[in-house]
Design a protein around this motif. Structure first.
Motif, PDB file in Angstrom:
ATOM      1  N   ILE A  26       3.406  11.183   3.290  1.00 39.54           N
ATOM      2  CA  ILE A  26       4.184  12.054   4.165  1.00 39.54           C
ATOM      3  C   ILE A  26       3.277  13.147   4.722  1.00 39.54           C
ATOM      4  CG2 ILE A  26       6.128  13.666   4.305  1.00 39.54           C
ATOM      5  CD1 ILE A  26       6.987  10.753   3.886  1.00 39.54           C
ATOM      6  N   ASP A  27       3.305  13.327   6.032  1.00 38.23           N
ATOM      7  CA  ASP A  27       2.530  14.367   6.698  1.00 38.23           C
ATOM      8  C   ASP A  27       3.206  15.710   6.453  1.00 38.23           C
ATOM      9  OD1 ASP A  27       1.552  16.226   8.655  1.00 38.23           O
ATOM     10  OD2 ASP A  27       0.859  14.541   9.864  1.00 38.23           O
ATOM     11  N   ASP A  28       2.487  16.628   5.823  1.00 45.30           N
ATOM     12  CA  ASP A  28       3.045  17.946   5.521  1.00 45.30           C
ATOM     13  C   ASP A  28       3.405  18.738   6.777  1.00 45.30           C
ATOM     14  OD1 ASP A  28       2.946  17.664   2.771  1.00 45.30           O
ATOM     15  OD2 ASP A  28       0.945  18.540   2.607  1.00 45.30           O
ATOM     16  N   GLU A  29       2.700  18.484   7.867  1.00 43.54           N
ATOM     17  CA  GLU A  29       2.929  19.265   9.086  1.00 43.54           C
ATOM     18  C   GLU A  29       4.208  18.877   9.814  1.00 43.54           C
ATOM     19  OE1 GLU A  29      -0.457  19.510  11.667  1.00 43.54           O
ATOM     20  OE2 GLU A  29      -1.807  19.899   9.995  1.00 43.54           O
ATOM     21  N   ASP A  30       4.464  17.590   9.958  1.00 41.57           N
ATOM     22  CA  ASP A  30       5.633  17.195  10.755  1.00 41.57           C
ATOM     23  C   ASP A  30       6.650  16.330  10.012  1.00 41.57           C
ATOM     24  OD1 ASP A  30       4.546  14.633  10.708  1.00 41.57           O
ATOM     25  OD2 ASP A  30       4.053  14.596  12.829  1.00 41.57           O
ATOM     26  N   GLY A  31       6.368  15.967   8.768  1.00 40.22           N
ATOM     27  CA  GLY A  31       7.315  15.190   7.977  1.00 40.22           C
ATOM     28  C   GLY A  31       7.318  13.708   8.255  1.00 40.22           C
ATOM     29  N   SER A  32       6.421  13.235   9.131  1.00 42.07           N
ATOM     30  CA  SER A  32       6.392  11.805   9.430  1.00 42.07           C
ATOM     31  C   SER A  32       5.833  11.022   8.243  1.00 42.07           C
ATOM     32  CB  SER A  32       5.553  11.536  10.681  1.00 42.07           C
ATOM     33  OG  SER A  32       4.233  11.996  10.512  1.00 42.07           O
ATOM     34  N   CYS A  33       6.218   9.778   8.171  1.00 43.90           N
ATOM     35  CA  CYS A  33       5.734   8.870   7.131  1.00 43.90           C
ATOM     36  C   CYS A  33       4.598   8.047   7.723  1.00 43.90           C
ATOM     37  CB  CYS A  33       6.862   7.964   6.649  1.00 43.90           C
ATOM     38  SG  CYS A  33       6.368   6.847   5.314  1.00 43.90           S
ATOM     39  N   TRP A  34       3.396   8.244   7.189  1.00 41.98           N
ATOM     40  CA  TRP A  34       2.223   7.515   7.662  1.00 41.98           C
ATOM     41  C   TRP A  34       2.035   6.243   6.848  1.00 41.98           C
ATOM     42  CZ3 TRP A  34      -1.782   8.451  11.267  1.00 41.98           C
ATOM     43  CH2 TRP A  34      -1.549   9.538  12.104  1.00 41.98           C
ATOM     44  N   LEU A  35       1.694   5.174   7.528  1.00 46.73           N
ATOM     45  CA  LEU A  35       1.344   3.910   6.898  1.00 46.73           C
ATOM     46  C   LEU A  35      -0.144   3.693   7.139  1.00 46.73           C
ATOM     47  CD1 LEU A  35       4.332   1.767   8.221  1.00 46.73           C
ATOM     48  CD2 LEU A  35       4.170   3.016   6.057  1.00 46.73           C
ATOM     49  N   GLY A  36      -0.854   3.221   6.134  1.00 46.71           N
ATOM     50  CA  GLY A  36      -2.283   3.017   6.292  1.00 46.71           C
ATOM     51  C   GLY A  36      -2.812   1.953   5.358  1.00 46.71           C
ATOM     52  N   GLY A  37      -4.076   1.614   5.563  1.00 47.94           N
ATOM     53  CA  GLY A  37      -4.754   0.681   4.679  1.00 47.94           C
ATOM     54  C   GLY A  37      -4.096  -0.675   4.578  1.00 47.94           C
ATOM     55  N   VAL A  38      -3.507  -1.140   5.658  1.00 55.92           N
ATOM     56  CA  VAL A  38      -2.792  -2.420   5.619  1.00 55.92           C
ATOM     57  C   VAL A  38      -3.810  -3.555   5.529  1.00 55.92           C
ATOM     58  CG1 VAL A  38      -1.171  -3.938   6.807  1.00 55.92           C
ATOM     59  CG2 VAL A  38      -0.923  -1.436   6.997  1.00 55.92           C
ATOM     60  N   ILE A  39      -3.707  -4.319   4.449  1.00 57.94           N
ATOM     61  CA  ILE A  39      -4.585  -5.466   4.227  1.00 57.94           C
ATOM     62  C   ILE A  39      -3.726  -6.664   3.834  1.00 57.94           C
ATOM     63  CG2 ILE A  39      -6.365  -6.476   2.739  1.00 57.94           C
ATOM     64  CD1 ILE A  39      -7.476  -3.733   2.264  1.00 57.94           C
ATOM     65  N   VAL A  40      -4.017  -7.802   4.435  1.00 59.37           N
ATOM     66  CA  VAL A  40      -3.457  -9.078   3.989  1.00 59.37           C
ATOM     67  C   VAL A  40      -4.649  -9.931   3.566  1.00 59.37           C
ATOM     68  CG1 VAL A  40      -2.210 -11.160   4.656  1.00 59.37           C
ATOM     69  CG2 VAL A  40      -1.457  -8.929   5.524  1.00 59.37           C
ATOM     70  N   ASP A  41      -4.576 -10.482   2.364  1.00 59.61           N
ATOM     71  CA  ASP A  41      -5.670 -11.297   1.859  1.00 59.61           C
ATOM     72  C   ASP A  41      -6.007 -12.410   2.853  1.00 59.61           C
ATOM     73  OD1 ASP A  41      -7.384 -11.866  -0.617  1.00 59.61           O
ATOM     74  OD2 ASP A  41      -6.497 -13.830  -0.161  1.00 59.61           O
TER      75      ASP A  41
END
Length: 152
Positions: A70-85
């Motif tokens: 969660i971004d402390d500044e705006d409350g958005s939910c960030w998704l990252g590091g998406v990996i599929v084997d």
């Protein structure tokens, strides 16, 4: 007729799954766009931002990874590091995992929605994210393009 995508579940990475996550591989050449799973696990362990999720298939095997915060500044939910084997790419696992994340994770502020960033030359990621309602905002995060998805 369109085939339904694979059924996946997102579970917190724990003592029973971290080795399988660390062992995820990517297709040669993708390292220009994504880091190794061990890098993302270290970010989750040592930065107070990201929470790790293992992507499990119907049999319970780890087939991917993503992290969120969660971004402390705006409350958005960030998704990252998406990996599929590498062995599971091209089957809709990434899309299924992202749909699951968008369904189960919540931004702190409902009006903030979701956000993510990707390398501008990663056209596969750009297409996938756009098909899920993400749009480029003109923002950047280091050398990556930021895209956001408004709440439904």
């Amino acid at each position: 007729m369109t085939q339904p995508g694979p059924s996946v579940s997102l579970r917190p990475v724990d003592a029973g799954s971290w080795r399988a996550v660390a062992g995820l591989t990517i297709v040669p050449g993708q390292d220009a766009y994504v880091a190794a799973a061990t890098h993302y696990l270290a970010l989750c362990a040592y930065e107070d931002v990201w929470k790790p999720l293992a992507v499990h298939d119907e049999q319970g095997a780890v087939v991917g990874f993503l992290m969120w915060g969660i971004d402390d500044e705006d409350g958005s939910c960030w998704l990252g590091g998406v990996i599929v084997d590498a062995a599971h790419q091209g089957r809709g696992v990434g899309r299924a995992a992202l749909v699951q994340a968008l369904t189960t994770l919540q931004p702190r502020d409902d009006a903030a929605g979701f956000a993510l960033a990707y390398h501008p030359q990663n056209t596969a990621a750009k297409g996938l994210y756009a098909s899920l309602g993400f749009f480029e905002t003109g923002e950047t995060d280091d050398d990556e393009v930021v895209a956001r998805r408004r709440p439904a």
